[in-house]
Write an enzyme that holds these catalytic residues in place. Structure first.
Site, PDB file in Angstrom:
ATOM      1  N   LYS A   1     -12.402  -1.598   5.937  1.00 21.76           N
ATOM      2  CA  LYS A   1     -11.658  -2.581   6.714  1.00 21.76           C
ATOM      3  C   LYS A   1     -12.181  -2.613   8.144  1.00 21.76           C
ATOM      4  O   LYS A   1     -12.584  -3.654   8.641  1.00 21.76           O
ATOM      5  CB  LYS A   1     -10.155  -2.251   6.728  1.00 21.76           C
ATOM      6  CG  LYS A   1      -9.555  -1.907   5.365  1.00 21.76           C
ATOM      7  CD  LYS A   1      -9.461  -3.095   4.436  1.00 21.76           C
ATOM      8  CE  LYS A   1      -9.246  -2.749   2.967  1.00 21.76           C
ATOM      9  NZ  LYS A   1      -8.101  -1.951   2.624  1.00 21.76           N
TER      10      LYS A   1
ATOM     11  N   TRP B   1       0.820  -1.220   0.000  1.00 20.65           N
ATOM     12  CA  TRP B   1       0.000   0.000   0.000  1.00 20.65           C
ATOM     13  C   TRP B   1       0.848   1.261   0.000  1.00 20.65           C
ATOM     14  O   TRP B   1       0.489   2.250  -0.649  1.00 20.65           O
ATOM     15  CB  TRP B   1      -0.999  -0.009   1.150  1.00 20.65           C
ATOM     16  CG  TRP B   1      -2.083  -1.008   0.881  1.00 20.65           C
ATOM     17  CD1 TRP B   1      -2.340  -2.158   1.574  1.00 20.65           C
ATOM     18  CD2 TRP B   1      -3.037  -0.984  -0.207  1.00 20.65           C
ATOM     19  NE1 TRP B   1      -3.395  -2.835   0.991  1.00 20.65           N
ATOM     20  CE2 TRP B   1      -3.836  -2.145  -0.095  1.00 20.65           C
ATOM     21  CE3 TRP B   1      -3.282  -0.104  -1.257  1.00 20.65           C
ATOM     22  CZ2 TRP B   1      -4.865  -2.437  -0.992  1.00 20.65           C
ATOM     23  CZ3 TRP B   1      -4.307  -0.391  -2.161  1.00 20.65           C
ATOM     24  CH2 TRP B   1      -5.078  -1.546  -2.006  1.00 20.65           C
TER      25      TRP B   1
ATOM     26  N   ASP C   1      -1.550   6.409   6.265  1.00 17.41           N
ATOM     27  CA  ASP C   1      -2.614   5.568   5.708  1.00 17.41           C
ATOM     28  C   ASP C   1      -2.952   4.534   6.781  1.00 17.41           C
ATOM     29  O   ASP C   1      -2.192   3.598   7.009  1.00 17.41           O
ATOM     30  CB  ASP C   1      -2.138   4.894   4.416  1.00 17.41           C
ATOM     31  CG  ASP C   1      -3.195   3.932   3.842  1.00 17.41           C
ATOM     32  OD1 ASP C   1      -4.268   3.762   4.466  1.00 17.41           O
ATOM     33  OD2 ASP C   1      -2.935   3.355   2.767  1.00 17.41           O
TER      34      ASP C   1
HETATM   35  C1  PLP Z   1      -7.487  -1.430   1.320  1.00 14.19           C
HETATM   36  C2  PLP Z   1      -6.398  -0.457   1.509  1.00 14.19           C
HETATM   37  C3  PLP Z   1      -6.211   0.626   0.646  1.00 14.19           C
HETATM   38  C4  PLP Z   1      -7.046   0.840  -0.588  1.00 14.19           C
HETATM   39  O1  PLP Z   1      -8.274   1.322  -0.263  1.00 14.19           O
HETATM   40  P1  PLP Z   1      -9.327   1.719  -1.403  1.00 14.19           P
HETATM   41  O2  PLP Z   1     -10.451   2.252  -0.577  1.00 14.19           O
HETATM   42  O3  PLP Z   1      -9.654   0.462  -2.147  1.00 14.19           O
HETATM   43  O4  PLP Z   1      -8.697   2.723  -2.274  1.00 14.19           O
HETATM   44  C5  PLP Z   1      -5.182   1.516   0.897  1.00 14.19           C
HETATM   45  N1  PLP Z   1      -4.391   1.356   1.957  1.00 14.19           N
HETATM   46  C6  PLP Z   1      -4.536   0.333   2.814  1.00 14.19           C
HETATM   47  C7  PLP Z   1      -3.620   0.203   3.990  1.00 14.19           C
HETATM   48  C8  PLP Z   1      -5.544  -0.608   2.616  1.00 14.19           C
HETATM   49  O5  PLP Z   1      -5.690  -1.630   3.476  1.00 14.19           O
END
Ligand code: PLP
Length: 363
Positions: free
Chosen positions: A200, A102, A176
């Site tokens: 998540k 990511w 993030d």
């Molecule tokens: C799932 C995830 C993403 C991507 O998220 P989207 O909403 O599909 O763009 C980005 N960073 C992390 C850490 C993730 O787990």
């Protein structure tokens, strides 16, 4: 009704009481005679619910007053681009700390809007990620921002604590936290921006959150679309345009549920217990292996491998029969992965460990 345990990485399982309440309110939300999806986002009832969810999230996060919470769309991926657009000038440096799939994507998505500098990269010779490099080893440049991914969902690598990048003139720490927000307390004194998709640990896909220190607002590049200008979103209390209304509603129910559990400190205790149970079992087993260095092991996403990979298909088929769903690892990593977010009860991890024990005994 006993549902199977869902170990999916995202979209992920939601707490059953939340789904039950959403089902009960589907046809008639708060006496409106319609579902919350059919209600105007400009109505008093919606706005009250919207504000309540924001207040509860602030309470759960113990968020200082100098931060604002923005409900947006575009997923975490959209904000990989929107964050540098909002807080960097085109010639500003953005330090990137690469600890998994990511953060690799964050660096790529930021490229058009700032000067991306890779300050650290933990990639192993065979393309995996097993640790967070020591802070002292990072090559930080003077920058407008420094990005980390607090929990790498694909590789199962998590920051045990957040770095103090301000003391290195490295700009705002951008985190993030898509896959570990609300799973443990965050030290907001270190953070400039925390962001993520909801799917998540918060609610359904379609809602994205940007939690930003207010002094970082008002710096958007001229090319920034107005729907992604954080100052605009802040000024409009995240109602500049139609938000993900059902996403906000479900997130609000999850926040109510989390407060009932005792908040983030209480859920962290359970998360620690769940992770310890699974790692302890894996570590003493001769059949299963987790390769991430111990201090950086994720408490949310636990990848593991069978010693004999020829047994993978049988393991997966039998796990489904045992009511344990979505244990297949990410295609780039292989093996298995158990995602055990806030909504996964301890009983779910106990059921997984019991299944793994039985599979080990019979193989
Ligand atoms: C799932 C995830 C993403 C991507 O998220 P989207 O909403 O599909 O763009 C980005 N960073 C992390 C850490 C993730 O787990």
């Amino acid at each position: 009704m006993q549902r199977p345990y869902n170990f999916a990485p995202g979209p992920a399982a939601l707490p059953q009481p939340v789904l039950e309440q959403a089902a009960a309110e589907m046809l008639d939300w708060q006496g409106a005679g319609m579902s919350v999806m059919e209600v105007s986002h400009r109505s008093a009832a919606f706005e009250e619910m919207h504000n309540r969810s924001l207040d509860n999230l602030r309470k759960l996060l113990k968020l200082p007053d100098d931060f604002t919470i923005l409900y947006l769309q575009g997923g975490a991926s959209g904000h990989n681009a929107a964050i540098p657009m909002n807080i960097c000038a085109p010639d500003d440096v953005a330090n990137m700390v690469i600890t998994g799939a990511w953060s690799v994507k964050s660096a790529k998505d930021a490229q058009p809007y700032c000067q991306v500098h890779e300050a650290a990269n933990a990639k192993t010779a065979d393309g995996g990620f097993l640790h967070v490099p020591e802070f002292a080893s990072w090559d930080l440049k003077p920058a407008a921002m420094t990005l980390i991914c607090s929990n790498e969902t694909v590789h199962g690598v998590q920051f045990p604590e957040f770095p103090d990048v301000a003391s290195h003139d490295a700009g705002a720490l951008v985190v993030d936290c898509s896959s570990d927000i609300l799973s443990r307390p965050f030290d907001w004194s270190k953070i400039g921006v925390a962001f993520g998709g909801a799917q998540k640990n918060i609610g359904p896909a379609g809602l994205a959150l940007v939690i930003i220190r207010k002094d970082l607002l008002g710096k958007a590049q001229a090319i920034t679309p107005r729907v992604w200008n954080y100052q605009t979103a802040h000024d409009a209390n995240s109602l500049h345009h139609t938000p993900s209304t059902y996403g906000i509603y479900l997130a609000g129910l999850v926040f109510d549920w989390l407060l009932e559990q005792g908040g983030v400190d209480a859920i962290e205790q359970i998360n620690n217990q769940k992770a310890a149970l699974l790692y302890d079992y894996i570590d003493q087993s001769s059949m299963y292996e987790n390769r991430v260095q111990v201090p950086y092991r994720s408490k949310m996403n636990i990848p593991f491998f069978l010693a004999d990979e020829a047994l993978n298909a049988e393991f997966l088929a039998q796990s489904v029969d045992a009511g344990l769903l979505n244990l297949r690892g990410h295609r780039s990593v292989g093996g298995m992965r158990a995602s055990i977010y806030n909504s996964m009860p301890l009983a779910g991890v106990q059921a997984l460990v019991a299944f793994m024990q039985e599979f080990e005994r019979t193989h």
